[in-house]
Design a protein around this motif. Structure first.
Motif, PDB file in Angstrom:
ATOM      1  N   MET A  85      39.800  31.217  38.886  1.00 33.84           N
ATOM      2  CA  MET A  85      40.863  30.880  39.833  1.00 33.84           C
ATOM      3  C   MET A  85      42.234  31.146  39.224  1.00 33.84           C
ATOM      4  O   MET A  85      43.149  31.579  39.926  1.00 33.84           O
ATOM      5  N   GLU A  86      42.381  30.904  37.928  1.00 34.08           N
ATOM      6  CA  GLU A  86      43.665  31.140  37.271  1.00 34.08           C
ATOM      7  C   GLU A  86      44.060  32.613  37.369  1.00 34.08           C
ATOM      8  O   GLU A  86      45.211  32.940  37.676  1.00 34.08           O
ATOM      9  N   GLU A  87      43.107  33.504  37.115  1.00 33.56           N
ATOM     10  CA  GLU A  87      43.385  34.944  37.211  1.00 33.56           C
ATOM     11  C   GLU A  87      43.680  35.348  38.656  1.00 33.56           C
ATOM     12  O   GLU A  87      44.614  36.113  38.910  1.00 33.56           O
ATOM     13  N   ARG A  88      42.876  34.840  39.570  1.00 36.10           N
ATOM     14  CA  ARG A  88      43.094  35.162  40.992  1.00 36.10           C
ATOM     15  C   ARG A  88      44.455  34.660  41.459  1.00 36.10           C
ATOM     16  O   ARG A  88      45.199  35.382  42.125  1.00 36.10           O
ATOM     17  N   ASN A  89      44.786  33.417  41.094  1.00 34.95           N
ATOM     18  CA  ASN A  89      46.049  32.839  41.534  1.00 34.95           C
ATOM     19  C   ASN A  89      47.248  33.588  40.978  1.00 34.95           C
ATOM     20  O   ASN A  89      48.285  33.691  41.642  1.00 34.95           O
ATOM     21  N   ALA A  90      47.127  34.135  39.770  1.00 36.41           N
ATOM     22  CA  ALA A  90      48.219  34.932  39.207  1.00 36.41           C
ATOM     23  C   ALA A  90      48.458  36.186  40.054  1.00 36.41           C
ATOM     24  O   ALA A  90      49.606  36.548  40.330  1.00 36.41           O
ATOM     25  N   VAL A  91      47.387  36.830  40.485  1.00 40.65           N
ATOM     26  CA  VAL A  91      47.530  38.023  41.331  1.00 40.65           C
ATOM     27  C   VAL A  91      48.057  37.624  42.713  1.00 40.65           C
ATOM     28  O   VAL A  91      48.921  38.291  43.275  1.00 40.65           O
TER      29      VAL A  91
END
Length: 135
Positions: A85-91
């Protein structure tokens, strides 16, 4: 008028409104529309894919601004493959910046939720995305 924009306001009933904003771009007869967005999945992916993607333009989904940016599409696709989720939320944050910078929509947040229940009802809470769920 005070900021240099003249607007003709047309208030429609629900059926006429949905018909007016669910047309292909070449048939749309509006320049500005007031919409609300519900994130029923609690996941930003829903908004990205149904409001910002090129292939989500009305009448397919809810991109009623007919916004299309191939770079945004690439980022939406990339985000859907990321494992955390952290990676997705950054994008998704990057996508939001791009959308706000291009300003096909003015994003405002205003939610007022009221719930009246019996004192015997248990297990209901307000979910941060704006939906009510049972516990």
């Amino acid at each position: 008028k005070e900021v240099g924009v003249e607007v003709e306001l047309n208030v429609l009933d629900s059926a006429a409104f949905l018909s007016a904003v669910t047309k292909p771009s070449e048939e749309a007869d509006y320049d500005l529309v007031n919409l609300s967005v519900g994130v029923y999945t609690g996941d930003a992916e829903y908004v990205m894919e149904t409001f910002y993607a090129c292939d989500s333009a009305a009448p397919v989904y809810y991109n009623r601004a007919y916004f299309c940016d191939p770079e945004v599409d690439t980022l939406i696709e990339q985000a859907s493959t990321l494992p955390t989720m952290e990676e997705r939320n950054a994008v998704y944050a990057e996508i939001n910046e791009m959308v706000v910078d291009q300003a096909p929509i003015l994003q405002m947040f205003d939610v007022v939720q009221t719930m009246a229940t019996s004192a015997d009802l248990q297990g209901i809470y307000f979910e941060p995305a704006g939906n009510n769920w049972t516990a």
